[in-house]
Design a protein around this motif. Structure first.
Motif, PDB file in Angstrom:
ATOM      1  N   ALA A 155       0.871  -1.184   0.000  1.00  9.38           N
ATOM      2  CA  ALA A 155       0.000   0.000   0.000  1.00  9.38           C
ATOM      3  C   ALA A 155       0.899   1.223   0.000  1.00  9.38           C
ATOM      4  N   VAL A 156       0.616   2.174  -0.893  1.00 17.70           N
ATOM      5  CA  VAL A 156       1.504   3.312  -1.125  1.00 17.70           C
ATOM      6  C   VAL A 156       0.760   4.620  -0.904  1.00 17.70           C
ATOM      7  N   PHE A 157       1.402   5.528  -0.182  1.00 16.31           N
ATOM      8  CA  PHE A 157       0.876   6.883   0.002  1.00 16.31           C
ATOM      9  C   PHE A 157       1.857   7.880  -0.596  1.00 16.31           C
ATOM     10  N   VAL A 158       1.341   8.790  -1.416  1.00 16.44           N
ATOM     11  CA  VAL A 158       2.155   9.803  -2.088  1.00 16.44           C
ATOM     12  C   VAL A 158       1.644  11.189  -1.716  1.00 16.44           C
ATOM     13  N   SER A 159       2.509  12.032  -1.193  1.00 14.86           N
ATOM     14  CA  SER A 159       2.120  13.429  -0.957  1.00 14.86           C
ATOM     15  C   SER A 159       2.516  14.266  -2.166  1.00 14.86           C
ATOM     16  N   GLY A 160       1.835  15.387  -2.358  1.00 13.32           N
ATOM     17  CA  GLY A 160       2.068  16.173  -3.572  1.00 13.32           C
ATOM     18  C   GLY A 160       1.791  15.321  -4.797  1.00 13.32           C
ATOM     19  N   ALA A 161       0.727  14.539  -4.735  1.00 18.41           N
ATOM     20  CA  ALA A 161       0.509  13.476  -5.714  1.00 18.41           C
ATOM     21  C   ALA A 161       0.049  13.965  -7.078  1.00 18.41           C
ATOM     22  N   ALA A 162      -0.377  15.215  -7.193  1.00 19.06           N
ATOM     23  CA  ALA A 162      -0.774  15.731  -8.499  1.00 19.06           C
ATOM     24  C   ALA A 162       0.379  16.426  -9.198  1.00 19.06           C
ATOM     25  N   GLY A 163       1.533  16.487  -8.536  1.00 17.98           N
ATOM     26  CA  GLY A 163       2.718  17.081  -9.144  1.00 17.98           C
ATOM     27  C   GLY A 163       3.363  16.132 -10.140  1.00 17.98           C
ATOM     28  N   ALA A 164       4.439  16.600 -10.766  1.00 17.98           N
ATOM     29  CA  ALA A 164       5.068  15.834 -11.834  1.00 17.98           C
ATOM     30  C   ALA A 164       5.599  14.494 -11.349  1.00 17.98           C
ATOM     31  N   VAL A 165       6.308  14.479 -10.219  1.00 19.21           N
ATOM     32  CA  VAL A 165       6.865  13.234  -9.694  1.00 19.21           C
ATOM     33  C   VAL A 165       5.777  12.398  -9.036  1.00 19.21           C
ATOM     34  N   GLY A 166       4.997  13.023  -8.168  1.00 23.91           N
ATOM     35  CA  GLY A 166       4.003  12.282  -7.398  1.00 23.91           C
ATOM     36  C   GLY A 166       2.988  11.559  -8.251  1.00 23.91           C
ATOM     37  N   SER A 167       2.516  12.194  -9.306  1.00 24.14           N
ATOM     38  CA  SER A 167       1.501  11.559 -10.156  1.00 24.14           C
ATOM     39  C   SER A 167       2.065  10.324 -10.841  1.00 24.14           C
ATOM     40  N   GLN A 168       3.362  10.363 -11.152  1.00 24.28           N
ATOM     41  CA  GLN A 168       3.977   9.221 -11.802  1.00 24.28           C
ATOM     42  C   GLN A 168       4.240   8.097 -10.800  1.00 24.28           C
ATOM     43  N   VAL A 169       4.636   8.448  -9.575  1.00 22.63           N
ATOM     44  CA  VAL A 169       4.854   7.435  -8.540  1.00 22.63           C
ATOM     45  C   VAL A 169       3.583   6.612  -8.325  1.00 22.63           C
ATOM     46  N   GLY A 170       2.459   7.299  -8.153  1.00 25.29           N
ATOM     47  CA  GLY A 170       1.204   6.605  -7.894  1.00 25.29           C
ATOM     48  C   GLY A 170       0.802   5.681  -9.027  1.00 25.29           C
ATOM     49  N   GLN A 171       0.998   6.138 -10.255  1.00 27.06           N
ATOM     50  CA  GLN A 171       0.614   5.306 -11.399  1.00 27.06           C
ATOM     51  C   GLN A 171       1.539   4.105 -11.575  1.00 27.06           C
ATOM     52  N   ILE A 172       2.839   4.311 -11.337  1.00 31.34           N
ATOM     53  CA  ILE A 172       3.774   3.186 -11.427  1.00 31.34           C
ATOM     54  C   ILE A 172       3.428   2.137 -10.370  1.00 31.34           C
ATOM     55  N   ALA A 173       3.113   2.601  -9.165  1.00 29.89           N
ATOM     56  CA  ALA A 173       2.727   1.674  -8.101  1.00 29.89           C
ATOM     57  C   ALA A 173       1.488   0.865  -8.507  1.00 29.89           C
ATOM     58  N   ARG A 174       0.514   1.552  -9.091  1.00 34.20           N
ATOM     59  CA  ARG A 174      -0.705   0.861  -9.534  1.00 34.20           C
ATOM     60  C   ARG A 174      -0.393  -0.159 -10.626  1.00 34.20           C
ATOM     61  N   LEU A 175       0.428   0.244 -11.616  1.00 34.97           N
ATOM     62  CA  LEU A 175       0.766  -0.650 -12.719  1.00 34.97           C
ATOM     63  C   LEU A 175       1.605  -1.841 -12.252  1.00 34.97           C
ATOM     64  N   LYS A 176       2.315  -1.665 -11.141  1.00 29.71           N
ATOM     65  CA  LYS A 176       3.172  -2.724 -10.599  1.00 29.71           C
ATOM     66  C   LYS A 176       2.445  -3.593  -9.557  1.00 29.71           C
TER      67      LYS A 176
END
Length: 340
Positions: A155-176
């Protein structure tokens, strides 16, 4: 060079005049005209097309010791940029090639060709090499997978999740194969974007109430990885929510970049001991060896639309400073880009 259009004699570029105290002010900077220098042996002259503005640049405006040298007063600042080569005295780079480099905050840049990386404008839009397929994307990829040691089912929590890095972290986690992906953002509009477009399982507006309270509601079973772009209250809340042997990846602390007084640390650091947590910072420069794997895996996701991205585009070199301040305010959704 005879086949290329005549070049202007001067180029506009941003200089740092004084080191900001607290929030940067207009008088700390100047947009000046500078002579364009023709390339010497082994150099190229590039007309920049897109410039990157990033939170880390605030740290370079200070002279405090850090992981990267501060900007020099009275001289042009640097930043990521992509542009077209308009003159070349280098063997491997020709006029008409497009390159990624760090001679940003200016319209034209002359530099050693070894500092340029060729990019293909036909394979992906040029601006993406500053964001989703560039340093931003590699930061997300290496930070989550290598530093955060993400594994399927986390389970992953990302702060600043709509920013350039954060939005990609969340999607990579989902795809993985994450069991749950939670994000925080600073507006209801961004929260909606996280859930509806980026596929986060839950998201919340940190301005709507205490972060720990909203995080507990979004992740009742706790989290295994926290990707931190904000620091402060978010970090404290995440430490409280991390499960046994959880990992916190510290990528940025934008909440305190303009603080004039030391920021108090999390009050619950005993949890690091109790739950055997690992807290580690991520700097993209430590992970360039990961670049081939990153491009191989993420490139097709971007091409197919499996990994979505947003860009906030500001037009004109004269608006470069305002675009940078916008990043610090959180005005951007996704990567902030300046188009020249």
């Amino acid at each position: 060079m005879s086949d290329t259009p005549a070049l202007p004699a001067t180029s506009r570029e941003w200089h740092l005049l004084s080191r900001p105290v607290g929030w940067p002010k207009d008088e700390d900077f100047a947009l000046v005209e500078a002579e364009i220098r023709q390339p010497g042996a082994g150099e190229v002259l590039v007309r920049n097309k897109y410039l990157s503005v990033d939170p880390y640049m605030r740290g370079r405006m200070s002279d405090a010791k850090s992981y990267v040298a501060p900007f020099e007063l009275g001289k042009v600042m640097q930043g990521g940029a992509v542009g077209e080569v308009v003159a070349s005295a280098a063997e491997d780079i020709a006029v008409g090639d497009h390159v990624l480099h760090f001679g940003g905050w200016r319209e034209y840049a002359t530099f050693d060709a070894k500092q340029a990386v060729k990019v293909d404008p036909d394979a992906a839009p040029l601006s993406t090499y500053l964001g989703v397929l560039g340093m931003t994307g590699l930061t997300a990829y290496a930070g989550l997978l290598r530093v955060g040691a993400f594994k399927e089912g986390d389970a992953v929590f990302v702060s600043g999740a709509a920013g350039a890095v954060g939005s990609q972290v969340g999607q990579i986690a989902r795809l993985k194969g994450a069991s749950r992906v939670i994000g925080s953002a600073g507006s209801d509009e961004k929260v909606k974007l996280l859930v509806e477009e980026y596929g986060f399982d839950a998201a919340f507006n940190y301005k709507n109430g205490p972060v720990w309270e909203q995080l507990k509601a979004a992740a009742p079973d706790g989290i295994d990885v926290y990707f931190d772009n904000v620091g402060g209250e978010h970090l404290e809340a995440a430490i409280g929510a991390l499960n046994l042997r959880g990992r916190a990846v510290i990528c940025g602390m934008i909440s305190q970049y303009n603080s004039t007084e030391p920021t108090p640390g999390p009050r619950n650091m005993v949890k690091i001991l109790q739950n055997r947590l690992r807290v580690e910072g991520v700097l993209v420069g430590d992970h360039y060896d990961f670049q081939p794997q990153f491009v191989q895996e993420v490139g097709p996701w971007v091409a197919s639309g499996a990994l979505k991205y947003r860009e906030t585009v500001v037009e004109g070199i004269e608006n470069n400073l305002e675009a940078f301040l916008g990043v610090l305010r959180g005005d951007n959704t996704g990567k902030m880009i300046v188009k020249l």
